[in-house]
Structure formats: C-alpha cells, structure tokens
Design a protein around this motif. Structure first.
Motif, short mmCIF file in Angstrom:
data_model
loop_
_atom_site.label_atom_id
_atom_site.label_comp_id
_atom_site.label_asym_id
_atom_site.label_seq_id
_atom_site.Cartn_x
_atom_site.Cartn_y
_atom_site.Cartn_z
N GLU A 105 -32.77 38.13 -26.50
CA GLU A 105 -33.52 36.89 -26.61
C GLU A 105 -32.66 35.84 -27.32
O GLU A 105 -32.20 36.05 -28.44
CB GLU A 105 -34.79 37.13 -27.41
N VAL A 106 -32.43 34.73 -26.65
CA VAL A 106 -31.65 33.65 -27.21
C VAL A 106 -32.59 32.72 -27.94
O VAL A 106 -33.54 32.19 -27.36
CB VAL A 106 -30.88 32.89 -26.10
N VAL A 107 -32.32 32.50 -29.20
CA VAL A 107 -33.17 31.64 -30.00
C VAL A 107 -32.62 30.22 -29.92
O VAL A 107 -31.47 29.97 -30.24
CB VAL A 107 -33.20 32.12 -31.47
N GLU A 108 -33.46 29.32 -29.46
CA GLU A 108 -33.09 27.91 -29.35
C GLU A 108 -33.35 27.23 -30.69
O GLU A 108 -34.47 27.22 -31.17
CB GLU A 108 -33.90 27.24 -28.24
N VAL A 109 -32.31 26.70 -31.27
CA VAL A 109 -32.43 26.03 -32.56
C VAL A 109 -32.63 24.54 -32.31
O VAL A 109 -31.94 23.94 -31.49
CB VAL A 109 -31.16 26.27 -33.40
N ALA A 110 -33.55 23.95 -33.03
CA ALA A 110 -33.82 22.52 -32.87
C ALA A 110 -32.62 21.72 -33.37
O ALA A 110 -32.02 22.04 -34.39
CB ALA A 110 -35.07 22.14 -33.65
N PHE A 111 -32.29 20.66 -32.63
CA PHE A 111 -31.13 19.84 -33.00
C PHE A 111 -31.33 19.19 -34.37
O PHE A 111 -30.38 19.05 -35.13
CB PHE A 111 -30.87 18.76 -31.94
N ALA A 112 -32.54 18.82 -34.70
CA ALA A 112 -32.80 18.18 -36.00
C ALA A 112 -32.42 19.10 -37.15
O ALA A 112 -31.87 18.66 -38.16
CB ALA A 112 -34.26 17.77 -36.10
N ASP A 113 -32.69 20.40 -36.99
CA ASP A 113 -32.34 21.37 -38.04
C ASP A 113 -30.83 21.51 -38.16
O ASP A 113 -30.29 21.58 -39.26
CB ASP A 113 -32.97 22.73 -37.75
N VAL A 114 -30.15 21.56 -37.03
CA VAL A 114 -28.69 21.69 -37.05
C VAL A 114 -28.06 20.42 -37.60
O VAL A 114 -27.12 20.46 -38.38
CB VAL A 114 -28.16 22.00 -35.63
N PHE A 115 -28.61 19.27 -37.22
CA PHE A 115 -28.06 17.99 -37.67
C PHE A 115 -28.26 17.81 -39.18
O PHE A 115 -27.43 17.21 -39.85
CB PHE A 115 -28.71 16.84 -36.90
N ALA A 116 -29.36 18.35 -39.71
CA ALA A 116 -29.61 18.24 -41.15
C ALA A 116 -28.56 18.99 -41.96
O ALA A 116 -28.23 18.61 -43.08
CB ALA A 116 -31.00 18.76 -41.47
N ALA A 117 -28.00 20.05 -41.38
CA ALA A 117 -27.00 20.85 -42.08
C ALA A 117 -25.58 20.56 -41.57
O ALA A 117 -24.67 21.34 -41.81
CB ALA A 117 -27.32 22.32 -41.90
N ALA A 118 -25.38 19.45 -40.88
CA ALA A 118 -24.08 19.15 -40.26
C ALA A 118 -23.02 18.83 -41.31
O ALA A 118 -23.32 18.32 -42.39
CB ALA A 118 -24.23 17.98 -39.30
N ASP A 119 -21.78 19.14 -40.97
CA ASP A 119 -20.63 18.92 -41.85
C ASP A 119 -19.74 17.84 -41.24
O ASP A 119 -19.13 18.06 -40.19
CB ASP A 119 -19.87 20.23 -42.02
N ALA A 120 -19.68 16.69 -41.88
CA ALA A 120 -18.87 15.59 -41.36
C ALA A 120 -17.39 15.93 -41.35
O ALA A 120 -16.64 15.46 -40.49
CB ALA A 120 -19.12 14.32 -42.18
N GLY A 121 -16.93 16.76 -42.28
CA GLY A 121 -15.52 17.17 -42.30
C GLY A 121 -15.15 17.96 -41.06
O GLY A 121 -14.07 17.79 -40.49
N ALA A 122 -16.05 18.85 -40.62
CA ALA A 122 -15.81 19.59 -39.39
C ALA A 122 -15.89 18.67 -38.19
O ALA A 122 -15.20 18.87 -37.18
CB ALA A 122 -16.81 20.74 -39.26
N GLY A 123 -16.73 17.63 -38.29
CA GLY A 123 -16.84 16.66 -37.21
C GLY A 123 -15.56 15.86 -37.03
O GLY A 123 -15.24 15.43 -35.92
N ALA A 124 -14.81 15.65 -38.11
CA ALA A 124 -13.53 14.95 -38.01
C ALA A 124 -12.56 15.73 -37.16
O ALA A 124 -11.78 15.15 -36.39
CB ALA A 124 -12.95 14.71 -39.41
N ARG A 125 -12.61 17.04 -37.24
CA ARG A 125 -11.74 17.88 -36.40
C ARG A 125 -12.17 17.82 -34.94
O ARG A 125 -11.35 17.81 -34.03
CB ARG A 125 -11.73 19.31 -36.92
N VAL A 126 -13.49 17.76 -34.71
CA VAL A 126 -14.00 17.67 -33.34
C VAL A 126 -13.65 16.32 -32.74
O VAL A 126 -13.39 16.20 -31.54
CB VAL A 126 -15.52 17.92 -33.31
N PHE A 127 -13.60 15.27 -33.59
CA PHE A 127 -13.31 13.92 -33.09
C PHE A 127 -11.92 13.82 -32.49
O PHE A 127 -11.66 12.92 -31.68
CB PHE A 127 -13.46 12.89 -34.22
N ARG A 128 -11.03 14.72 -32.81
CA ARG A 128 -9.68 14.68 -32.21
C ARG A 128 -9.74 14.70 -30.69
O ARG A 128 -8.91 14.10 -30.03
CB ARG A 128 -8.84 15.85 -32.71
N GLN A 129 -10.74 15.39 -30.13
CA GLN A 129 -10.91 15.40 -28.68
C GLN A 129 -11.29 14.01 -28.17
O GLN A 129 -10.86 13.59 -27.11
CB GLN A 129 -12.00 16.39 -28.27
#
Length: 167
Positions: free
Chosen positions: A54-78
């Motif tokens: 069973e794949v548990v679908e996580v709400a985006f709001a929950d994931v966004f609340a715990a988001a890490d902007a530092g990790a997002g800087a690495r993703v922004f390289r794309q």
C-alpha cells in the motif's frame, strides 16, 4: 613493409570477426530467449506476502511545511540551465525571482504560453507543485521542455528555496 594488401586483410579479418560475433549473439538470443511459456510450475512459499504494498499518499502541504530550502538550492541547479534568480534577468525561461505568489505572466519576459494562463492565475505553492511534477500534463501546450520532478520532497524543497530567495 605495410602494403595495401596487408591492410585489406586486417580490415577484412576484423569485419569477419565482427560478423561472427553478431551472428553468435543472434543465435544465442534465439536459443535462450524466454517468452513466458505460462505460469510457474511450482511456487515456493516463503511466508512473505508479495501482494502490492500500500502506497501512502502524503499531502503536499505536510511535505511543504517540513521543506528544506538548502536542499532546494541543490535541486535548483537543474532549473538554472534555463532560469535565473535575479530580478528581471531572463534566460531561455523567465526569471524565477519572486515566483511564489506572483501572477503567472507577471514579468516582462514576453513569450509566455497561453497554456499557463489557463491553469492558474497566481503561482501558489500548490500550483507550482503540480506544474513541477509534470509540466506538460499540468499545462498541456506549455513551451517548457522539462520532464518534471517526480519526488514530492524535491518539489517542496525547491519551492521553499524559491520562496526564501525573496525573503
């Protein structure tokens, strides 16, 4: 010493060896290729239930609340191949400075596709999440040639980073 006939013999032997190799590969594929000849004759019970997990679908709001902007800087390289983070400085795509909360066509970029204006008025985190997951699926006809970010954490981190650039 090294005449034309010697060179021709060497080239012909290499071509012949390649032909034998390809013929051998073809013969091995024909002999050992399994096309799935029915069900398994005997199934060993290991005690593990192999039914679909069973794949548990996580709400985006929950994931966004715990988001890490530092990790997002690495993703922004794309994204940096086509987009800039400086205000008013465009590349192949529009500037992403202040994109979170901005109107969809809210810059002087000039060549926005009408497909984006049909799906959203303002780039909210939820709209950005849908667009970054699958740009062509979210806004059919968009001119963005990116396939999308499949991982919801990467999308949340990237949106948090884009939001933190302005603040």
């Amino acid at each position: 010493m090294f005449d034309t006939m010697t060179f021709t013999k060497i080239a012909a032997s290499l071509c012949g060896a390649l032909l034998v190799l390809l013929l051998g590969k073809w013969a091995a594929d024909e002999l050992y290729h399994v096309n799935g000849h029915g069900d398994q004759a005997y199934v060993i019970d290991t005690g593990v239930d192999e039914s679909a997990e069973e794949v548990v679908e996580v709400a985006f709001a929950d994931v966004f609340a715990a988001a890490d902007a530092g990790a997002g800087a690495r993703v922004f390289r794309q994204c940096s191949a086509c987009h800039k983070l400086e205000e008013g400085e465009h590349a192949v795509g529009p500037s992403l400075y202040g994109v979170v909360g901005r109107e969809v066509d809210g810059t002087d970029y000039g060549s926005y596709s009408g497909a984006l204006e049909e799906v959203a008025d303002v780039w909210t985190p939820e709209h950005l999440n849908g667009f970054l997951e699958n740009p062509r699926g979210y806004a059919p006809g968009t001119s963005m040639g990116y396939n999308g970010l499949r991982d919801v954490e990467d999308r949340a981190n990237l949106i948090a980073y884009l939001q933190s650039v302005v603040n």
